[in-house]
Scaffold this motif. Sequence first.
Motif, PDB file in Angstrom:
ATOM      1  N   GLN A 104       0.839  -1.208   0.000  1.00  0.00           N
ATOM      2  CA  GLN A 104       0.000   0.000   0.000  1.00  0.00           C
ATOM      3  C   GLN A 104       0.873   1.256   0.000  1.00  0.00           C
ATOM      4  OE1 GLN A 104      -0.889  -2.635   2.447  1.00  0.00           O
ATOM      5  NE2 GLN A 104      -2.064  -3.366   0.696  1.00  0.00           N
ATOM      6  N   ASP A 119      -3.780  11.323 -12.172  1.00  0.00           N
ATOM      7  CA  ASP A 119      -2.895  10.655 -11.222  1.00  0.00           C
ATOM      8  C   ASP A 119      -3.737   9.866 -10.232  1.00  0.00           C
ATOM      9  OD1 ASP A 119      -1.051   9.881  -9.318  1.00  0.00           O
ATOM     10  OD2 ASP A 119      -0.458  11.902  -8.734  1.00  0.00           O
ATOM     11  N   ASP A 120      -3.531   8.541 -10.180  1.00  0.00           N
ATOM     12  CA  ASP A 120      -4.291   7.680  -9.267  1.00  0.00           C
ATOM     13  C   ASP A 120      -3.552   7.387  -7.972  1.00  0.00           C
ATOM     14  OD1 ASP A 120      -6.510   7.423 -10.824  1.00  0.00           O
ATOM     15  OD2 ASP A 120      -5.990   5.472 -11.656  1.00  0.00           O
ATOM     16  N   SER A 121      -2.413   8.024  -7.758  1.00  0.00           N
ATOM     17  CA  SER A 121      -1.579   7.687  -6.603  1.00  0.00           C
ATOM     18  C   SER A 121      -1.900   8.526  -5.376  1.00  0.00           C
ATOM     19  CB  SER A 121      -0.105   7.872  -6.963  1.00  0.00           C
ATOM     20  OG  SER A 121       0.240   7.092  -8.083  1.00  0.00           O
ATOM     21  N   HIS A 122      -2.945   9.339  -5.442  1.00  0.00           N
ATOM     22  CA  HIS A 122      -3.219  10.281  -4.361  1.00  0.00           C
ATOM     23  C   HIS A 122      -3.695   9.616  -3.080  1.00  0.00           C
ATOM     24  CE1 HIS A 122      -6.939   9.708  -6.715  1.00  0.00           C
ATOM     25  NE2 HIS A 122      -7.529   9.728  -5.546  1.00  0.00           N
ATOM     26  N   ASP A 123      -4.208   8.375  -3.160  1.00  0.00           N
ATOM     27  CA  ASP A 123      -4.778   7.730  -1.980  1.00  0.00           C
ATOM     28  C   ASP A 123      -3.777   6.867  -1.222  1.00  0.00           C
ATOM     29  OD1 ASP A 123      -4.560   5.839  -3.975  1.00  0.00           O
ATOM     30  OD2 ASP A 123      -6.441   4.807  -3.471  1.00  0.00           O
ATOM     31  N   ARG A 124      -2.516   6.902  -1.625  1.00  0.00           N
ATOM     32  CA  ARG A 124      -1.475   6.139  -0.939  1.00  0.00           C
ATOM     33  C   ARG A 124      -0.144   6.859  -1.101  1.00  0.00           C
ATOM     34  NH1 ARG A 124      -1.028   0.496  -3.869  1.00  0.00           N
ATOM     35  NH2 ARG A 124      -3.277   0.583  -3.547  1.00  0.00           N
TER      36      ARG A 124
END
Length: 404
Positions: free
Chosen positions: A149, A303-308
């Motif tokens: 994660q 950008d999909d990395s904002h939640d981890r």
Amino acid sequence: MIKASQLPTIDRQSCIDFLARMVQHKSYSETEEERILARYMNEQMSQQGLESQLQSVPGDRLNAIGVWKGTGGGSSLLFNGHLDTNPVTEGWTVDPWQGKVDEQFIYGIGVSNMKAGDAAYFCAVKTLMDAGFKLKGDVILTYVVGELQGGIGTIAAIEHGIKADYFINSEPTDLQALTMHAGSLMFTIELTGSTRHLSKREEAVDALAAAAELIPELNAMTFHGVKTAEHQKINRCHVGSLHSALGKQLDEWRPPQVADFARLKGSARFAPGQNVATVLEDIQARIDQLCARHPGLSGIVIDDSHDRPLMAPFEVDPDSKIVKAVNQAYQQVRGEEQPTGAITPPAFYGTDAAHFYQRLGMQGVVCGPGGKYNTMPDERVELNDFIDMIRIYMLAIIEICELA
């Protein structure tokens, strides 16, 4: 420097049994069994005489941290590995949690990624301690969770004050010394066209056809701003999923119509010196070129990395003391020069080494057993590699921490 022939004898069977017991814990990410394995590692370190503690991680998770205290005056060395594993896939022919051993391999989910590395550094410390060795510098064993994660366990350890002069991350590299690896970015691309019935498809802007055209271009991409050809070697982009139909809700019940919306999901790898913003800029430029070739098409990358946490890139000078210590240990154990550098495929992985490097400026190296049979059915590690890794870690510990 102490020679490999002067090391205490490794109890091979005991070390293999210890690794098998780790494999028998079904430590999927964010499960109770992950917590149980952390407690088990804490107990094992405490019984061995290390100063051991359980450390809280967001999400009601646990790290296990142990310290073999030195007498003072030597450099400290930190080992790092994660306890959580990927899920079992189809195609296994052995029990993924048995810890099966044959003449050549030990099998099990997570044995390569990365319980063999975890066990190797525990066994290295245990072998030295049981033989009566004393060190000047501290050896710190970190068993973290949440690498899958984004490295939240290692970030938690750092925030609790865990650090050292040098580190070894034991992710699977087939015993090679990885001195550079990529940063990891997850992204989504949305393409919007214009639908028509198939009878008038010449008037449509087909988002599905445009997506199919875009994918091989993205998969062949590298990104601007690389410092050297070595850095460019670890640039990579890959689209792993495509869903296209009608509207953003992706309705599929009217297939005679031309798809007007496509959603692609993928990942990019970038080198030290590059960053998320420049990678997204390059991907967006490629989308803009696609739209220019298909009038009426629009597209955006997200950008999909904002939640981890971002799994950032890592690098260390190959002439660093820790790299040289591992190189010399490998030479002693295997009688040949250790492959060293931005070695692929491991250089495309993300590892917690990046957090020690980026957040603390620590010098370290990624070097662990396994890799060849990683993340596949019947995941396994060669027994000789596992035992050689223990020897290499023992020599590296002595070189960095110094005998008292």
